[in-house]
Design an enzyme around this catalytic site. Structure first.
Site: not given
Ligand code: FES
Length: 123
Positions: A34, A36, A64, A108
């Site tokens: 993702c 992140d 997120c 996550c």
């Molecule tokens: Fe990337 Fe939650 S969608 S850590």
């Protein structure tokens, strides 16, 4: 997607967000899927038994809502703990503490555990 009340509270008012100047260790991890990124800062002290404890912990998370809530809950769980106790924090413990996460968001919670472990390894 349904988030628990606790997840929403942590997201709206995250605990221990920010950075520690002169941190004793930093751990940064990213989720390749993702994109992140989570960074954990640690300040270490010793307790009366001579064990190293997490005196202060802060996080910076570009991610997120679940990742931010996980970071907040994780720092609450780790603060004041010995390094061994902090290393024993699992993603399941964080998810439970948050009152659950939607199944698609459970991954996550791994970011928090990985960032904390990396920071401790970097001491
Ligand atoms: Fe990337 Fe939650 S969608 S850590």
């Amino acid at each position: 997607m349904q988030y628990s009340k606790k997840v929403i509270e942590h997201f709206r008012n995250p605990h221990n967000q920010g950075r520690i100047k002169n941190a004793d260790a930093v751990g940064q991890v990213g989720n390749a899927a993702c994109g992140d990124v989570m960074k954990i800062y640690l300040k270490i002290n010793e307790n009366k038994k001579g064990e190293k404890i997490i005196k202060d912990i802060k996080f910076e998370t570009l991610g997120c809502a679940a990742a931010i809530s996980v970071s907040s809950a994780l720092t609450d769980l780790a603060k004041g703990k010995t390094l061994a106790q902090a290393l024993a924090i699992t993603k399941d413990k964080i998810v439970k503490d948050l009152g659950g996460l939607p199944p698609i968001k459970v991954h996550c919670s791994m970011l928090g555990v990985e960032a904390l472990r990396l920071a401790i390894n970097n001491l």
